[in-house]
Design an enzyme around this catalytic site. Structure first.
Site, PDB file in Angstrom:
ATOM      1  N   GLU A 261       0.813  -1.230   0.000  1.00 36.37           N
ATOM      2  CA  GLU A 261       0.000   0.000   0.000  1.00 36.37           C
ATOM      3  C   GLU A 261       0.843   1.276   0.000  1.00 36.37           C
ATOM      4  O   GLU A 261       0.347   2.342   0.333  1.00 36.37           O
ATOM      5  CB  GLU A 261      -0.968   0.034   1.206  1.00 36.37           C
ATOM      6  N   HIS A 280      -4.391   4.090  -3.880  1.00 36.78           N
ATOM      7  CA  HIS A 280      -5.512   3.161  -3.662  1.00 36.78           C
ATOM      8  C   HIS A 280      -6.793   3.906  -3.291  1.00 36.78           C
ATOM      9  O   HIS A 280      -7.403   3.639  -2.245  1.00 36.78           O
ATOM     10  CB  HIS A 280      -5.152   2.137  -2.563  1.00 36.78           C
TER      11      HIS A 280
HETATM   12  N1  LIG Z   1      -8.414   0.617  -6.697  1.00 34.56           N
HETATM   13  C1  LIG Z   1      -9.412   0.295  -5.924  1.00 34.56           C
HETATM   14  O1  LIG Z   1      -9.772   1.024  -5.002  1.00 34.56           O
HETATM   15  C2  LIG Z   1     -10.160  -0.991  -6.179  1.00 34.56           C
HETATM   16  C3  LIG Z   1     -11.513  -1.084  -5.759  1.00 34.56           C
HETATM   17  C4  LIG Z   1     -12.215  -2.242  -6.094  1.00 34.56           C
HETATM   18  C5  LIG Z   1     -11.604  -3.298  -6.755  1.00 34.56           C
HETATM   19  N2  LIG Z   1     -10.287  -3.177  -7.088  1.00 34.56           N
HETATM   20  C6  LIG Z   1      -9.619  -4.280  -7.790  1.00 34.56           C
HETATM   21  O2  LIG Z   1     -10.110  -4.307  -9.119  1.00 34.56           O
HETATM   22  C7  LIG Z   1     -10.082  -5.640  -9.617  1.00 34.56           C
HETATM   23  C8  LIG Z   1     -11.431  -5.992 -10.215  1.00 34.56           C
HETATM   24  O3  LIG Z   1     -12.438  -5.932  -9.230  1.00 34.56           O
HETATM   25  P1  LIG Z   1     -13.941  -6.358  -9.616  1.00 34.56           P
HETATM   26  O4  LIG Z   1     -14.837  -5.862  -8.533  1.00 34.56           O
HETATM   27  O5  LIG Z   1     -14.221  -5.996 -11.027  1.00 34.56           O
HETATM   28  O6  LIG Z   1     -13.830  -7.956  -9.498  1.00 34.56           O
HETATM   29  P2  LIG Z   1     -14.646  -9.051 -10.325  1.00 34.56           P
HETATM   30  O7  LIG Z   1     -14.518 -10.305  -9.551  1.00 34.56           O
HETATM   31  O8  LIG Z   1     -16.008  -8.530 -10.678  1.00 34.56           O
HETATM   32  O9  LIG Z   1     -13.811  -9.176 -11.697  1.00 34.56           O
HETATM   33  C9  LIG Z   1     -12.566  -9.797 -11.777  1.00 34.56           C
HETATM   34  C10 LIG Z   1     -12.429 -10.391 -13.147  1.00 34.56           C
HETATM   35  O10 LIG Z   1     -11.125 -10.974 -13.279  1.00 34.56           O
HETATM   36  C11 LIG Z   1     -11.316 -12.064 -14.157  1.00 34.56           C
HETATM   37  N3  LIG Z   1     -10.185 -12.985 -14.199  1.00 34.56           N
HETATM   38  C12 LIG Z   1      -9.953 -14.091 -13.441  1.00 34.56           C
HETATM   39  N4  LIG Z   1      -8.843 -14.698 -13.857  1.00 34.56           N
HETATM   40  C13 LIG Z   1      -8.367 -13.982 -14.913  1.00 34.56           C
HETATM   41  C14 LIG Z   1      -7.255 -14.118 -15.771  1.00 34.56           C
HETATM   42  N5  LIG Z   1      -6.394 -15.148 -15.649  1.00 34.56           N
HETATM   43  N6  LIG Z   1      -7.074 -13.186 -16.717  1.00 34.56           N
HETATM   44  C15 LIG Z   1      -7.922 -12.151 -16.872  1.00 34.56           C
HETATM   45  N7  LIG Z   1      -9.002 -11.987 -16.090  1.00 34.56           N
HETATM   46  C16 LIG Z   1      -9.212 -12.885 -15.119  1.00 34.56           C
HETATM   47  C17 LIG Z   1     -12.588 -12.716 -13.656  1.00 34.56           C
HETATM   48  O11 LIG Z   1     -13.113 -13.635 -14.623  1.00 34.56           O
HETATM   49  C18 LIG Z   1     -13.457 -11.506 -13.428  1.00 34.56           C
HETATM   50  O12 LIG Z   1     -14.220 -11.210 -14.593  1.00 34.56           O
HETATM   51  C19 LIG Z   1      -9.658  -6.520  -8.433  1.00 34.56           C
HETATM   52  O13 LIG Z   1      -8.261  -6.767  -8.524  1.00 34.56           O
HETATM   53  C20 LIG Z   1      -9.926  -5.656  -7.229  1.00 34.56           C
HETATM   54  O14 LIG Z   1      -9.087  -5.984  -6.146  1.00 34.56           O
HETATM   55  C21 LIG Z   1      -9.569  -2.040  -6.847  1.00 34.56           C
END
Ligand SMILES: NC(=O)c1ccc[n+]([C@@H]2O[C@H](COP(=O)([O-])OP(=O)(O)OC[C@H]3O[C@@H](n4cnc5c(N)ncnc54)[C@H](O)[C@@H]3O)[C@@H](O)[C@H]2O)c1
Length: 320
Positions: A261, A280
């Protein structure tokens, strides 16, 4: 409730329960309960429903007679789900609560990196608009985004929210996701990257995705590409990213997450003007709070009325 709650969801809960509202986000200095302190607080309030966002739901909390636990996150990783399941307590989550917020930040980082917004702003503030014999128009030229190709890696809640925004900018949008049938690419990541002027990463971290964007993947991107990661730093090899930027192969990057972080101020990324760094904050919108409030409150209401909750991570406890 130790999660921030607002809007419709707060009204839903207030109509069916006596609400004790003490959100962690308003505590200065920061207050995150561990299992022991949370259990003491729940006992003191005689609560039988718990709604959290950041507090740790572990150990003695799971010995209490809770009717359900709402974790206001997409991934309820602050809850010991195995222990909750053993105790027969349903754990509710809030998928997609921050998808629009994170997607908007991804677009913000893309615009900022592509058009040198941060260094240009700094020059205005420092009174150094004209320097080194150059005017700003000479220094800050870029390709526009409209008409170019973007690749979304991970087409989940955030990836989908990013994809339509990028299309709205006039971009051709490709996507890589082995598990989403709507993605344009399911097994050829490098093939997609080779077509991309912009790559925006939105995959979840798994053993398969950890380090999935490394030297070979940066090399596969078009020369001059911009790389955006508002998901997790674990998805890329940071040294390979620095090398791709330093060589000029990548034109810029926007990052919202770092291992641990934090990024040391002497990290090479901090010295690069074509890199935009945020700590973040992708999901940090009031809408995220309103969304998780609505999603969790609706499911808590279902549990209290004997109905099946929609976003329960341990549905096996519902049939007991
Ligand atoms: N910056 C922030 O504040 C913040 C906030 C929320 C989420 N996030 C991050 O954003 C990302 C997405 O979150 P989300 O809510 O859309 O999750 P989600 O579970 O809806 O989507 C994740 C996607 O990744 C895909 N995936 C799995 N394996 C994969 C691979 N090998 N190659 C490509 N794609 C693959 C899944 O099929 C899914 O569609 C996560 O890493 C989460 O930690 C960041």
């Amino acid at each position: 409730m130790t999660a921030p709650f607002r809007g419709e969801g707060l009204e839903t809960l207030a109509a069916i329960a006596d609400v004790v509202y003490d959100p962690w986000i308003e505590q200065v200095p920061l207050r995150i309960y561990d299992g022991e302190r949370l259990a003491e607080r729940i006992k003191a309030e005689a609560a039988d429903v718990l709604i959290v966002e950041s507090d740790l739901v572990r150990g003695p909390v799971l010995d209490l007679p809770l009717r359900c636990i709402g974790s206001c996150r997409g991934d309820p990783n602050n809850v010991d789900v195995a222990a909750a399941t053993a105790a027969g307590i349903p754990v509710l989550r809030a998928p997609g609560r921050n998808a629009d917020g994170v997607a908007e930040l991804a677009v913000a980082l893309l615009f900022a990196a592509n058009r040198f917004v941060v260094p240009a702003d700094r020059r205005v503030r420092d009174g150094k608009v004209y320097s080194g014999g150059k005017i700003p128009y000479q220094r800050y030229r870029a390709w526009q985004l409209a008409g170019r190709t973007a690749g979304v890696v991970g087409l989940g809640a955030v990836g989908r929210a990013a994809a339509w925004r990028l299309e709205g900018l006039g971009m051709r949008v490709l996507s890589f996701d082995p598990y989403n049938p709507d993605a344009t690419h399911h097994d050829d990541l490098e093939g997609m990257l080779a077509e991309c002027d912009v790559v925006s990463v939105h995959a979840v971290v798994t053993p398969d995705t950890e380090g999935m964007i490394g030297t070979a993947q940066f090399a596969a991107m078009k020369p001059g590409a911009i790389y955006v990661n508002t998901a997790r730093a674990k998805l890329h090899d940071t040294d390979a990213l620095v090398a791709a930027l330093a060589s000029g192969h990548l034109a810029g990057a926007g990052l919202d997450h770092f291992e641990g972080e934090n990024l040391p101020t002497d990290h090479p990324l901090c010295a690069m003007d074509n890199v935009v760094l945020t700590p973040h904050i992708g999901g940090a919108t009031y809408d995220t709070e309103a969304n998780h409030s609505r999603i969790i409150a609706d499911d808590v209401a279902r549990v209290l009325q004997g109905e099946r909750p929609v976003n329960c991570v341990n549905p096996e406890v519902l049939n007991r």
